[in-house]
Design a protein around this motif. Sequence first.
Motif, PDB file in Angstrom:
ATOM      1  N   VAL A 307     -46.534 -31.550 -43.624  1.00 25.59           N
ATOM      2  CA  VAL A 307     -45.109 -31.220 -43.680  1.00 25.59           C
ATOM      3  C   VAL A 307     -44.540 -31.070 -42.270  1.00 25.59           C
ATOM      4  O   VAL A 307     -43.459 -31.585 -41.972  1.00 25.59           O
ATOM      5  CB  VAL A 307     -44.869 -29.937 -44.501  1.00 25.59           C
ATOM      6  CG1 VAL A 307     -43.387 -29.553 -44.468  1.00 25.59           C
ATOM      7  CG2 VAL A 307     -45.324 -30.129 -45.939  1.00 25.59           C
ATOM      8  N   SER A 308     -45.263 -30.371 -41.395  1.00 26.93           N
ATOM      9  CA  SER A 308     -44.779 -30.212 -40.014  1.00 26.93           C
ATOM     10  C   SER A 308     -44.704 -31.568 -39.320  1.00 26.93           C
ATOM     11  O   SER A 308     -43.768 -31.840 -38.555  1.00 26.93           O
ATOM     12  CB  SER A 308     -45.674 -29.252 -39.235  1.00 26.93           C
ATOM     13  OG  SER A 308     -47.013 -29.673 -39.247  1.00 26.93           O
ATOM     14  N   GLU A 309     -45.659 -32.450 -39.591  1.00 25.40           N
ATOM     15  CA  GLU A 309     -45.633 -33.792 -39.005  1.00 25.40           C
ATOM     16  C   GLU A 309     -44.471 -34.604 -39.560  1.00 25.40           C
ATOM     17  O   GLU A 309     -43.801 -35.343 -38.820  1.00 25.40           O
ATOM     18  CB  GLU A 309     -46.953 -34.501 -39.280  1.00 25.40           C
ATOM     19  CG  GLU A 309     -48.132 -33.900 -38.505  1.00 25.40           C
ATOM     20  CD  GLU A 309     -49.481 -34.380 -39.017  1.00 25.40           C
ATOM     21  OE1 GLU A 309     -49.495 -35.250 -39.919  1.00 25.40           O
ATOM     22  OE2 GLU A 309     -50.510 -33.882 -38.530  1.00 25.40           O
ATOM     23  N   PHE A 310     -44.208 -34.448 -40.855  1.00 27.72           N
ATOM     24  CA  PHE A 310     -43.076 -35.129 -41.488  1.00 27.72           C
ATOM     25  C   PHE A 310     -41.765 -34.710 -40.824  1.00 27.72           C
ATOM     26  O   PHE A 310     -40.920 -35.535 -40.485  1.00 27.72           O
ATOM     27  CB  PHE A 310     -43.060 -34.789 -42.978  1.00 27.72           C
ATOM     28  CG  PHE A 310     -41.842 -35.276 -43.723  1.00 27.72           C
ATOM     29  CD1 PHE A 310     -41.765 -36.573 -44.173  1.00 27.72           C
ATOM     30  CD2 PHE A 310     -40.772 -34.419 -43.966  1.00 27.72           C
ATOM     31  CE1 PHE A 310     -40.642 -37.020 -44.872  1.00 27.72           C
ATOM     32  CE2 PHE A 310     -39.648 -34.852 -44.646  1.00 27.72           C
ATOM     33  CZ  PHE A 310     -39.591 -36.161 -45.100  1.00 27.72           C
ATOM     34  N   MET A 311     -41.595 -33.402 -40.604  1.00 27.71           N
ATOM     35  CA  MET A 311     -40.364 -32.885 -39.996  1.00 27.71           C
ATOM     36  C   MET A 311     -40.236 -33.317 -38.540  1.00 27.71           C
ATOM     37  O   MET A 311     -39.158 -33.678 -38.081  1.00 27.71           O
ATOM     38  CB  MET A 311     -40.329 -31.365 -40.114  1.00 27.71           C
ATOM     39  CG  MET A 311     -40.239 -30.869 -41.544  1.00 27.71           C
ATOM     40  SD  MET A 311     -40.405 -29.072 -41.694  1.00 27.71           S
ATOM     41  CE  MET A 311     -38.888 -28.534 -40.905  1.00 27.71           C
ATOM     42  N   ALA A 312     -41.364 -33.261 -37.813  1.00 37.13           N
ATOM     43  CA  ALA A 312     -41.319 -33.650 -36.396  1.00 37.13           C
ATOM     44  C   ALA A 312     -40.965 -35.114 -36.226  1.00 37.13           C
ATOM     45  O   ALA A 312     -40.352 -35.512 -35.229  1.00 37.13           O
ATOM     46  CB  ALA A 312     -42.670 -33.360 -35.742  1.00 37.13           C
ATOM     47  N   ASN A 313     -41.331 -35.924 -37.185  1.00 39.23           N
ATOM     48  CA  ASN A 313     -41.023 -37.357 -37.125  1.00 39.23           C
ATOM     49  C   ASN A 313     -39.570 -37.656 -37.418  1.00 39.23           C
ATOM     50  O   ASN A 313     -39.045 -38.688 -37.005  1.00 39.23           O
ATOM     51  CB  ASN A 313     -41.906 -38.126 -38.115  1.00 39.23           C
ATOM     52  CG  ASN A 313     -43.195 -38.616 -37.490  1.00 39.23           C
ATOM     53  OD1 ASN A 313     -43.186 -39.157 -36.387  1.00 39.23           O
ATOM     54  ND2 ASN A 313     -44.307 -38.410 -38.180  1.00 39.23           N
ATOM     55  N   ARG A 314     -38.903 -36.768 -38.147  1.00 38.08           N
ATOM     56  CA  ARG A 314     -37.541 -37.069 -38.602  1.00 38.08           C
ATOM     57  C   ARG A 314     -36.454 -36.283 -37.893  1.00 38.08           C
ATOM     58  O   ARG A 314     -35.298 -36.699 -37.873  1.00 38.08           O
ATOM     59  CB  ARG A 314     -37.454 -36.859 -40.115  1.00 38.08           C
ATOM     60  CG  ARG A 314     -38.106 -38.013 -40.871  1.00 38.08           C
ATOM     61  CD  ARG A 314     -38.509 -37.625 -42.282  1.00 38.08           C
ATOM     62  NE  ARG A 314     -39.101 -38.773 -42.967  1.00 38.08           N
ATOM     63  CZ  ARG A 314     -40.337 -39.218 -42.754  1.00 38.08           C
ATOM     64  NH1 ARG A 314     -41.116 -38.607 -41.865  1.00 38.08           N
ATOM     65  NH2 ARG A 314     -40.809 -40.273 -43.404  1.00 38.08           N
ATOM     66  N   LEU A 315     -36.788 -35.142 -37.342  1.00 40.31           N
ATOM     67  CA  LEU A 315     -35.801 -34.343 -36.615  1.00 40.31           C
ATOM     68  C   LEU A 315     -36.055 -34.507 -35.123  1.00 40.31           C
ATOM     69  O   LEU A 315     -36.939 -33.875 -34.560  1.00 40.31           O
ATOM     70  CB  LEU A 315     -35.899 -32.872 -37.024  1.00 40.31           C
ATOM     71  CG  LEU A 315     -35.549 -32.571 -38.475  1.00 40.31           C
ATOM     72  CD1 LEU A 315     -35.825 -31.109 -38.803  1.00 40.31           C
ATOM     73  CD2 LEU A 315     -34.098 -32.911 -38.778  1.00 40.31           C
ATOM     74  N   LYS A 316     -35.264 -35.341 -34.492  1.00 42.59           N
ATOM     75  CA  LYS A 316     -35.532 -35.730 -33.107  1.00 42.59           C
ATOM     76  C   LYS A 316     -34.444 -35.321 -32.129  1.00 42.59           C
ATOM     77  O   LYS A 316     -34.595 -35.509 -30.928  1.00 42.59           O
ATOM     78  CB  LYS A 316     -35.726 -37.255 -33.027  1.00 42.59           C
ATOM     79  CG  LYS A 316     -36.831 -37.778 -33.927  1.00 42.59           C
ATOM     80  CD  LYS A 316     -36.936 -39.296 -33.869  1.00 42.59           C
ATOM     81  CE  LYS A 316     -38.018 -39.814 -34.789  1.00 42.59           C
ATOM     82  NZ  LYS A 316     -38.137 -41.286 -34.753  1.00 42.59           N
ATOM     83  N   SER A 317     -33.344 -34.766 -32.637  1.00 44.15           N
ATOM     84  CA  SER A 317     -32.181 -34.564 -31.773  1.00 44.15           C
ATOM     85  C   SER A 317     -32.335 -33.413 -30.798  1.00 44.15           C
ATOM     86  O   SER A 317     -32.143 -33.573 -29.595  1.00 44.15           O
ATOM     87  CB  SER A 317     -30.922 -34.336 -32.623  1.00 44.15           C
ATOM     88  OG  SER A 317     -30.609 -35.498 -33.351  1.00 44.15           O
ATOM     89  N   ASN A 318     -32.691 -32.221 -31.324  1.00 42.53           N
ATOM     90  CA  ASN A 318     -32.761 -31.073 -30.421  1.00 42.53           C
ATOM     91  C   ASN A 318     -33.615 -29.958 -31.000  1.00 42.53           C
ATOM     92  O   ASN A 318     -33.984 -29.976 -32.173  1.00 42.53           O
ATOM     93  CB  ASN A 318     -31.362 -30.561 -30.066  1.00 42.53           C
ATOM     94  CG  ASN A 318     -30.578 -30.117 -31.284  1.00 42.53           C
ATOM     95  OD1 ASN A 318     -31.008 -29.246 -32.024  1.00 42.53           O
ATOM     96  ND2 ASN A 318     -29.409 -30.726 -31.488  1.00 42.53           N
ATOM     97  N   ILE A 319     -33.897 -28.977 -30.170  1.00 45.44           N
ATOM     98  CA  ILE A 319     -34.762 -27.869 -30.554  1.00 45.44           C
ATOM     99  C   ILE A 319     -34.082 -26.967 -31.571  1.00 45.44           C
ATOM    100  O   ILE A 319     -34.706 -26.484 -32.517  1.00 45.44           O
ATOM    101  CB  ILE A 319     -35.162 -27.069 -29.300  1.00 45.44           C
ATOM    102  CG1 ILE A 319     -36.042 -27.943 -28.394  1.00 45.44           C
ATOM    103  CG2 ILE A 319     -35.906 -25.792 -29.672  1.00 45.44           C
ATOM    104  CD1 ILE A 319     -36.299 -27.358 -27.026  1.00 45.44           C
ATOM    105  N   ARG A 320     -32.793 -26.727 -31.388  1.00 50.17           N
ATOM    106  CA  ARG A 320     -32.064 -25.854 -32.305  1.00 50.17           C
ATOM    107  C   ARG A 320     -32.132 -26.401 -33.731  1.00 50.17           C
ATOM    108  O   ARG A 320     -32.240 -25.648 -34.703  1.00 50.17           O
ATOM    109  CB  ARG A 320     -30.604 -25.736 -31.853  1.00 50.17           C
ATOM    110  CG  ARG A 320     -29.814 -24.660 -32.574  1.00 50.17           C
ATOM    111  CD  ARG A 320     -28.425 -24.541 -32.000  1.00 50.17           C
ATOM    112  NE  ARG A 320     -28.457 -24.175 -30.595  1.00 50.17           N
ATOM    113  CZ  ARG A 320     -27.806 -24.836 -29.643  1.00 50.17           C
ATOM    114  NH1 ARG A 320     -27.094 -25.891 -29.939  1.00 50.17           N
ATOM    115  NH2 ARG A 320     -27.871 -24.436 -28.399  1.00 50.17           N
ATOM    116  N   GLN A 321     -32.078 -27.713 -33.857  1.00 47.28           N
ATOM    117  CA  GLN A 321     -32.166 -28.357 -35.159  1.00 47.28           C
ATOM    118  C   GLN A 321     -33.536 -28.105 -35.802  1.00 47.28           C
ATOM    119  O   GLN A 321     -33.632 -27.795 -36.990  1.00 47.28           O
ATOM    120  CB  GLN A 321     -31.937 -29.864 -34.978  1.00 47.28           C
ATOM    121  CG  GLN A 321     -31.811 -30.660 -36.263  1.00 47.28           C
ATOM    122  CD  GLN A 321     -31.682 -32.130 -35.960  1.00 47.28           C
ATOM    123  OE1 GLN A 321     -32.666 -32.786 -35.645  1.00 47.28           O
ATOM    124  NE2 GLN A 321     -30.477 -32.660 -36.040  1.00 47.28           N
TER     125      GLN A 321
END
Length: 458
Positions: A307-321
């Motif tokens: 799940v963390s890998e899935f999110m890291a692959n799709r949320l690339k814009s910024n840290i706050r996101q």
Amino acid sequence: MNSFEEVFENVKNYCLENKKIPEIGIKTWITPMKPISFNGTDAVFSVQTEFQKNIVMGSYSAILSEAFLNVLGLKVNITINVESEDKPSTGIPTDAELDKKNEELEQSYKFANYDYTFDTFIEGPSNTFALACSKSVAKNVGSKDNSAYNPNPLFIYGPSGMGKTHLITAIANEIRSNHPEFNIVYVTSETFGNDLITALKTNLITDFHDKYRTADVLLIDDIQFFAGKESMQEEFFHTFYQLHQEGKQVVITSDKPPKELVTLEERLRTRFEGGLIADISAPDYETRLAIINRKSELLSLKMPSEVSEFMANRLKSNIRQLEGAVIRLKALNHFAGSPITISMAQSVIRDVLTDEQPIPITVEKIISDVCNVYGVTPDDLRSTKRSQQIAIARKVAIYVVREITQMPLAAIGTEFGNRDHSTIVYSVNSVAAAIKKDANLNNLVNDIIKNIKDKSKS
């Protein structure tokens, strides 16, 4: 058992008594399911929203099938339909109600926000230099060691949500810990401006000077908001000059480097460029993954690696996101009462992207809107035509593109018929100066910008 409803009640009791689904999960997601039909192999339910369907099918369908098998001795397939929006309410919570619950729960997790220290800052290739510079300032400020390197001023720049505020706050916290006797002033540029306005209105400018010009360390966040505000720039220049002359530390953050703050006074830009400039950009995959895992630890959230890998692959814009997504996932996990799944992450990511990534505003869209206002065509703006109407429209369009997109000046020149860098700088500065003197032009340009942004949200 005489009815499907009775069977379903036994299924729910089995899940609860055998701790397959906790009580909050039963109450929030299973009880609102309306039994529709059961033919011995297929159990059909309805829910009010697609969001509810995704949660139940993603997190509970296998558990429900197991429960049916134990209650009836039959293998049952679970099917869920979404009710039409025009049907009367059945008491099932709506998306809006669920969003409200999530917001309330997120408030209860505020304690889990990062302490803005160097220890909680996740280092990666995109921020290594900025982090090193920040640590150097925090370590060496006030040091009598002439060999110690202490960049002054330190200017950290990068897009919103990349960690600039974390770094500048970490600097303040570290200095405060090591030098409790220091007068540390950390404010946003907006606070500085509001303090100045209040001081001028109340004739307390001396108090304002006492606050800012006696600082041992002055940290200003988001300096770009001084652009175009002459009185604030004037006051900050004298404050900065006095502190710098006295050897006091100044740290500044901005969304772009000094040279691109085209509506900031030249004397301020050159002062900023006289110190050390460090950029911070979007985190790479490994850094994003580390941020997600760190935030999960702070929230005591058991995050499966997939799940963390899935999110890291799709949320690339910024840290706050990234951090916002993990908090939402914690809230959803709390209501669902079941382990984190990819399905949950998909729902969270969809919400985050909708909230933080509105429809992109293209250069073509901006040019089109400006052309409509001035009665010219996009081809006119990109041409070499110099009629007054076209020239004004071209300058305004260039200015608006810069204000909205923050594109590099060279890239804007390419969009406007391959015009050179100096032409774009002249256009931006020309409009910036004109709107200060011409209230009508100022209102017109602001209306154009507002209308374009509003359309992008609709």
